[in-house]
Write a protein that holds these residues in place. Structure first.
Motif, PDB file in Angstrom:
ATOM      1  N   ASN A 146      57.043 113.696 -36.340  1.00 46.09           N
ATOM      2  CA  ASN A 146      56.491 114.585 -37.363  1.00 46.09           C
ATOM      3  C   ASN A 146      55.828 115.796 -36.721  1.00 46.09           C
ATOM      4  O   ASN A 146      55.584 115.842 -35.500  1.00 46.09           O
ATOM      5  CB  ASN A 146      55.536 113.829 -38.298  1.00 46.09           C
ATOM      6  CG  ASN A 146      54.262 113.371 -37.625  1.00 46.09           C
ATOM      7  OD1 ASN A 146      53.635 114.093 -36.851  1.00 46.09           O
ATOM      8  ND2 ASN A 146      53.839 112.159 -37.926  1.00 46.09           N
ATOM      9  N   LEU A 147      55.549 116.792 -37.540  1.00 51.05           N
ATOM     10  CA  LEU A 147      55.030 118.068 -37.051  1.00 51.05           C
ATOM     11  C   LEU A 147      53.682 117.894 -36.352  1.00 51.05           C
ATOM     12  O   LEU A 147      53.458 118.449 -35.275  1.00 51.05           O
ATOM     13  CB  LEU A 147      54.914 119.073 -38.205  1.00 51.05           C
ATOM     14  CG  LEU A 147      54.311 120.430 -37.850  1.00 51.05           C
ATOM     15  CD1 LEU A 147      55.089 121.124 -36.737  1.00 51.05           C
ATOM     16  CD2 LEU A 147      54.228 121.308 -39.098  1.00 51.05           C
ATOM     17  N   LEU A 174      59.541 121.583 -31.665  1.00 50.52           N
ATOM     18  CA  LEU A 174      58.838 122.393 -32.666  1.00 50.52           C
ATOM     19  C   LEU A 174      59.755 123.468 -33.248  1.00 50.52           C
ATOM     20  O   LEU A 174      59.786 123.673 -34.461  1.00 50.52           O
ATOM     21  CB  LEU A 174      57.580 123.019 -32.056  1.00 50.52           C
ATOM     22  CG  LEU A 174      56.450 122.036 -31.786  1.00 50.52           C
ATOM     23  CD1 LEU A 174      55.381 122.685 -30.913  1.00 50.52           C
ATOM     24  CD2 LEU A 174      55.847 121.536 -33.096  1.00 50.52           C
ATOM     25  N   ASP A 222      63.373 121.363 -34.756  1.00 50.38           N
ATOM     26  CA  ASP A 222      63.181 120.362 -35.807  1.00 50.38           C
ATOM     27  C   ASP A 222      62.236 120.812 -36.913  1.00 50.38           C
ATOM     28  O   ASP A 222      62.338 120.340 -38.046  1.00 50.38           O
ATOM     29  CB  ASP A 222      62.656 119.048 -35.223  1.00 50.38           C
ATOM     30  CG  ASP A 222      63.640 118.378 -34.283  1.00 50.38           C
ATOM     31  OD1 ASP A 222      64.785 118.863 -34.156  1.00 50.38           O
ATOM     32  OD2 ASP A 222      63.262 117.361 -33.662  1.00 50.38           O
ATOM     33  N   HIS A 223      61.305 121.698 -36.565  1.00 47.65           N
ATOM     34  CA  HIS A 223      60.276 122.084 -37.539  1.00 47.65           C
ATOM     35  C   HIS A 223      60.231 123.589 -37.820  1.00 47.65           C
ATOM     36  O   HIS A 223      59.383 124.045 -38.588  1.00 47.65           O
ATOM     37  CB  HIS A 223      58.898 121.604 -37.059  1.00 47.65           C
ATOM     38  CG  HIS A 223      58.826 120.124 -36.910  1.00 47.65           C
ATOM     39  ND1 HIS A 223      58.761 119.265 -37.987  1.00 47.65           N
ATOM     40  CD2 HIS A 223      58.831 119.337 -35.798  1.00 47.65           C
ATOM     41  CE1 HIS A 223      58.718 118.021 -37.548  1.00 47.65           C
ATOM     42  NE2 HIS A 223      58.769 118.029 -36.232  1.00 47.65           N
ATOM     43  N   GLN A 224      61.107 124.367 -37.182  1.00 49.26           N
ATOM     44  CA  GLN A 224      61.202 125.816 -37.380  1.00 49.26           C
ATOM     45  C   GLN A 224      59.879 126.534 -37.092  1.00 49.26           C
ATOM     46  O   GLN A 224      59.536 127.539 -37.725  1.00 49.26           O
ATOM     47  CB  GLN A 224      61.698 126.167 -38.791  1.00 49.26           C
ATOM     48  CG  GLN A 224      63.136 125.767 -39.058  1.00 49.26           C
ATOM     49  CD  GLN A 224      63.338 124.268 -39.140  1.00 49.26           C
ATOM     50  OE1 GLN A 224      62.643 123.582 -39.886  1.00 49.26           O
ATOM     51  NE2 GLN A 224      64.265 123.729 -38.376  1.00 49.26           N
ATOM     52  N   VAL A 225      59.112 126.024 -36.131  1.00 49.13           N
ATOM     53  CA  VAL A 225      57.838 126.635 -35.746  1.00 49.13           C
ATOM     54  C   VAL A 225      58.117 127.831 -34.846  1.00 49.13           C
ATOM     55  O   VAL A 225      58.931 127.769 -33.928  1.00 49.13           O
ATOM     56  CB  VAL A 225      56.935 125.610 -35.023  1.00 49.13           C
ATOM     57  CG1 VAL A 225      55.740 126.284 -34.390  1.00 49.13           C
ATOM     58  CG2 VAL A 225      56.500 124.530 -35.998  1.00 49.13           C
ATOM     59  N   ILE A 261      55.883 129.155 -39.913  1.00 45.03           N
ATOM     60  CA  ILE A 261      57.099 128.490 -40.353  1.00 45.03           C
ATOM     61  C   ILE A 261      57.626 129.303 -41.520  1.00 45.03           C
ATOM     62  O   ILE A 261      56.920 129.497 -42.516  1.00 45.03           O
ATOM     63  CB  ILE A 261      56.847 127.030 -40.788  1.00 45.03           C
ATOM     64  CG1 ILE A 261      56.341 126.193 -39.614  1.00 45.03           C
ATOM     65  CG2 ILE A 261      58.131 126.420 -41.376  1.00 45.03           C
ATOM     66  CD1 ILE A 261      55.972 124.763 -39.980  1.00 45.03           C
TER      67      ILE A 261
END
Length: 89
Positions: free
Chosen positions: A2-3, A37, A40-43, A61
């Motif tokens: 998770n983020l 990051l 998977d999370h577009q950070v 994001i």
């Protein structure tokens, strides 16, 4: 992952990598978490600020700004553990 866990792991190893500039394993691990990051999370646009008693991570994001905080003692624990172990020095 998770983020929140990815941010925590990234910041923890960033501390180690920043303090131990010659440590290639730390740099590789930092790149690994940065990739998680990003992919998977577009950070994007990760920035850190240390303002006791916290580290703050600022990031985006999809163009929206976010901020997450972590206690300094929690983030610094891995680095301190590595530094106190003679086989790593």
């Amino acid at each position: 992952m998770n983020l929140q866990d990815a941010l925590y792991n990234w910041l923890t190893i960033k501390k180690v990598s920043d303090e131990r500039e010659e440590d290639q394993a730390a740099k590789d691990t930092l790149d690994f978490f940065a990739e998680i990051l990003r992919d998977d999370h577009q950070v994007a646009d990760l920035k850190t600020v240390k303002k006791p008693p916290f580290y703050y991570i600022h990031y985006n994001i999809d163009g929206k700004e976010y901020k997450k905080q972590f206690p300094i003692e929690l983030i610094d624990a891995l680095y301190e553990s590595i530094e106190s172990e003679p086989k790593y020095n």
